[in-house]
Design a protein around this motif. Sequence first.
Motif, PDB file in Angstrom:
ATOM      1  N   LYS A 137      14.401  -1.997   2.384  1.00 47.32           N
ATOM      2  CA  LYS A 137      14.152  -2.776   3.254  1.00 47.32           C
ATOM      3  C   LYS A 137      12.638  -2.600   3.942  1.00 47.32           C
ATOM      4  CE  LYS A 137      15.662  -2.685   7.544  1.00 47.32           C
ATOM      5  NZ  LYS A 137      16.907  -2.548   8.731  1.00 47.32           N
ATOM      6  N   ASN A 138      12.257  -1.263   4.160  1.00 47.65           N
ATOM      7  CA  ASN A 138      10.998  -0.876   4.915  1.00 47.65           C
ATOM      8  C   ASN A 138       9.830  -1.093   3.803  1.00 47.65           C
ATOM      9  OD1 ASN A 138      13.500   0.599   6.192  1.00 47.65           O
ATOM     10  ND2 ASN A 138      11.733   1.230   7.585  1.00 47.65           N
ATOM     11  N   LEU A 139      10.212  -0.757   2.629  1.00 50.01           N
ATOM     12  CA  LEU A 139       9.292  -1.057   1.718  1.00 50.01           C
ATOM     13  C   LEU A 139       8.996  -2.476   1.522  1.00 50.01           C
ATOM     14  CD1 LEU A 139       7.520   0.334  -1.004  1.00 50.01           C
ATOM     15  CD2 LEU A 139       9.621  -0.252  -2.558  1.00 50.01           C
ATOM     16  N   ILE A 186      -2.762   9.014   2.605  1.00 52.51           N
ATOM     17  CA  ILE A 186      -1.760   8.204   2.296  1.00 52.51           C
ATOM     18  C   ILE A 186      -0.250   8.749   2.816  1.00 52.51           C
ATOM     19  CG2 ILE A 186      -0.335   8.079   0.107  1.00 52.51           C
ATOM     20  CD1 ILE A 186      -2.945   8.628  -1.607  1.00 52.51           C
ATOM     21  N   ARG A 187      -0.079   9.796   3.236  1.00 54.48           N
ATOM     22  CA  ARG A 187       1.305   9.644   3.835  1.00 54.48           C
ATOM     23  C   ARG A 187       1.240   8.820   5.271  1.00 54.48           C
ATOM     24  NH1 ARG A 187       1.760  14.771   2.300  1.00 54.48           N
ATOM     25  NH2 ARG A 187       1.033  15.803   4.351  1.00 54.48           N
ATOM     26  N   ALA A 188       0.241   9.070   6.017  1.00 52.92           N
ATOM     27  CA  ALA A 188       0.164   8.482   7.403  1.00 52.92           C
ATOM     28  C   ALA A 188       0.127   6.908   7.348  1.00 52.92           C
ATOM     29  CB  ALA A 188      -1.221   8.770   7.884  1.00 52.92           C
ATOM     30  N   THR A 189      -0.446   6.576   6.079  1.00 47.12           N
ATOM     31  CA  THR A 189      -0.824   5.136   5.709  1.00 47.12           C
ATOM     32  C   THR A 189       0.541   4.497   5.438  1.00 47.12           C
ATOM     33  OG1 THR A 189      -2.909   5.414   5.053  1.00 47.12           O
ATOM     34  CG2 THR A 189      -1.875   3.398   4.412  1.00 47.12           C
ATOM     35  N   MET A 190       1.453   4.995   4.487  1.00 44.62           N
ATOM     36  CA  MET A 190       2.692   4.474   4.245  1.00 44.62           C
ATOM     37  C   MET A 190       3.569   4.791   5.402  1.00 44.62           C
ATOM     38  SD  MET A 190       3.074   5.629   0.242  1.00 44.62           S
ATOM     39  CE  MET A 190       4.331   4.658   0.324  1.00 44.62           C
ATOM     40  N   GLU A 191       3.699   5.785   5.983  1.00 44.22           N
ATOM     41  CA  GLU A 191       4.442   5.907   7.096  1.00 44.22           C
ATOM     42  C   GLU A 191       4.032   4.584   8.330  1.00 44.22           C
ATOM     43  OE1 GLU A 191       6.319   9.640   9.021  1.00 44.22           O
ATOM     44  OE2 GLU A 191       4.462   9.387   9.935  1.00 44.22           O
ATOM     45  N   SER A 192       3.020   4.289   8.322  1.00 43.50           N
ATOM     46  CA  SER A 192       2.845   3.186   9.470  1.00 43.50           C
ATOM     47  C   SER A 192       3.075   1.840   8.662  1.00 43.50           C
ATOM     48  CB  SER A 192       1.261   3.219   9.663  1.00 43.50           C
ATOM     49  OG  SER A 192       0.631   2.217  10.296  1.00 43.50           O
ATOM     50  N   LEU A 193       2.856   1.572   7.449  1.00 40.29           N
ATOM     51  CA  LEU A 193       3.295   0.524   6.943  1.00 40.29           C
ATOM     52  C   LEU A 193       4.736   0.232   6.658  1.00 40.29           C
ATOM     53  CD1 LEU A 193       0.683   0.264   3.742  1.00 40.29           C
ATOM     54  CD2 LEU A 193       0.927  -1.415   5.859  1.00 40.29           C
ATOM     55  N   MET A 244       1.080  -6.160   4.692  1.00 40.95           N
ATOM     56  CA  MET A 244       0.251  -6.156   3.828  1.00 40.95           C
ATOM     57  C   MET A 244      -0.436  -7.665   3.369  1.00 40.95           C
ATOM     58  SD  MET A 244       0.132  -2.920   1.157  1.00 40.95           S
ATOM     59  CE  MET A 244      -1.370  -3.004   0.671  1.00 40.95           C
ATOM     60  N   VAL A 245       0.426  -8.481   3.303  1.00 43.17           N
ATOM     61  CA  VAL A 245      -0.050  -9.837   2.671  1.00 43.17           C
ATOM     62  C   VAL A 245      -0.221 -10.731   3.897  1.00 43.17           C
ATOM     63  CG1 VAL A 245       0.948  -9.683   0.398  1.00 43.17           C
ATOM     64  CG2 VAL A 245       2.418 -10.820   2.419  1.00 43.17           C
ATOM     65  N   THR A 246       0.491 -10.454   5.358  1.00 45.46           N
ATOM     66  CA  THR A 246       0.472 -11.241   6.385  1.00 45.46           C
ATOM     67  C   THR A 246      -0.590 -10.745   7.298  1.00 45.46           C
ATOM     68  OG1 THR A 246       2.078 -10.194   7.372  1.00 45.46           O
ATOM     69  CG2 THR A 246       2.934 -12.181   6.097  1.00 45.46           C
TER      70      THR A 246
END
Lengths: 333, 333
Positions: free
Chosen positions: B199-201, B167-174, B208-210
């Motif tokens: 801003k990053n959030l 989850i950490r890696a996923t959120m860092e990437s997103l 995610m939507v595009t």
Amino acid sequence: MHNPVTVEVTRGNLVESRHRGMAVVVDGSGKVLFSAGDVETGVFPRSACKAMQALPLVESGAADAYGFGNRELALSCASHSGEDAHVDLAAAMLAKAGKDVEALECGAHWSSLSQPTLIHQARTLDKPSALHNNCSGKHSGFVCACAHTGIETKGYVEYDHPLQQEIRATMESLTGSAIGYDNCGVDGCSIPNYAVPLKNLAHGFAKMVTGQGLETARATASRRLIDACMAEPFYVAGTGRTCTKLMDIAPGRIFAKTGAEGVFVAALPEQGIAMAVKCEDGTTRAAEAMISALLARYVEKGSAEQSALSSMANRPMKNWNGIHVGDIRVTPF
Amino acid sequence: MHNPVTVEVTRGNLVESRHRGMAVVVDGSGKVLFSAGDVETGVFPRSACKAMQALPLVESGAADAYGFGNRELALSCASHSGEDAHVDLAAAMLAKAGKDVEALECGAHWSSLSQPTLIHQARTLDKPSALHNNCSGKHSGFVCACAHTGIETKGYVEYDHPLQQEIRATMESLTGSAIGYDNCGVDGCSIPNYAVPLKNLAHGFAKMVTGQGLETARATASRRLIDACMAEPFYVAGTGRTCTKLMDIAPGRIFAKTGAEGVFVAALPEQGIAMAVKCEDGTTRAAEAMISALLARYVEKGSAEQSALSSMANRPMKNWNGIHVGDIRVTPF
């Protein structure tokens, strides 16, 4: 004017949320001993001024005529949780005046101030009545004051009703601040509430606990109400509630009363001072922390009372598993 | 930096309380279309990032293996009210993986997001279980992801557990924001939560939507989760809740998710934009008004959707007697 950040809510090593606020400490002469933020602009005291609103009950002689003791007077000043003992006492007050729940004009609601009480109510009631309203003690006092003095009780919540006129005059005299249509709002329980500067609100309570500048009858009635609240803190709020906990810390020596939208007033009668805080954003957790911190500054240094108050001003937050996740803490405002 | 006043709460003719906040709107490329206040300092997204945290459930193949449809995926992203349908579906998800409530490490609590649900729970339960925790859908998804991939489920809430690492890696990437111990806090449900700039959030949700900047598998999984939430808004929150109401305004065209302490994220997938707000003081009513107002600015001018969103951004407050006493309204922030 920017009000200072007075309370921080932390999570891990970071500050997650910040509350701004105003605070003032005043003595009986009106001398400001401390202030932070804007204490000159009107704020609605909401339920924090209930002890002022209860004065006609005592001054009219109704409280004596109906044999009300500390519990009834405390309940007249209360924002109670709707526990059975609160509800039963409000009903008993009305009965003394030959009235019942039908006379109350505050509206009905499930307990909004205590989750355990709401759960108990859900299990024992089909629906709440006006007796469960957190203001039912105040309203029962209103009805009793009207009944004793022969004023029509119906419509007692209206701006032009004689009782509200009397409350208006009482509050104007205590706070030294003009009140009327311009600074009037309707409270949750439907009676008029008047925005006054925080400094004036605190001065009003300082007058109530010291008697300074008050006629003897008002000074006596004021102390009777304040003393009743300090003698019966459960009837001012309820189990686990902040007003009750603050007054339990130093029985007979701390008066404290919360109001909606982040208001809190308190007094230390022995020292002849009163204080008032308002969280700019209306949040209760911040008002509770601010008033606890302010009280802690004025009680005896190093005392158990000071320690208990500081623990309420700065407290850990635990999550659903009981893990310590952060803190609510006051700034050196 | 002083965050602007974004929401005012009025009573009578006066402003009774004020909320400050931050807000940002970002497109898939990361271009900031609008911002107010400090959107560069880390804030905990709390439950607003649940759709990001649910990605391993889909990307691992667990969701397909267990036959999860829109409802299960929506519940994986939910802060639900604990209504019976939520609780039953969380239990059914766990059963698909051969697990039960004992596998959940989120802790138990009575409904804290819906008074009617709490009353129903009080009347039908001795006490709540972890299935009633507002995060039980997310946690059931976690347990399913672990079970499907053969990872030990016990301890899945811990910082070093393989699921939390993923989850950490996923959120860092997103989000494109570094996360780790320094910006970690423990959430209400005991899993790590990471402070990232608003801003990053918002950019993460715009991706995610595009699908912009994402590998095909992640882009597909992201839209599947977002689309599931928009298809089943009840399972993201519950009856009368703001997330549900916002998504019901324009089915399939608005995504919205709340987080504790005044966070809210939303997206308009057709327009390829996402937005995030945080109320500085952590108050939900302000975050709800801010996100509604922001959405209203970006939907079609003069549409029914815009009108409905504006009504949620600026709404009357009624007291216990149903009297209109004031308003919650957004400033032109």
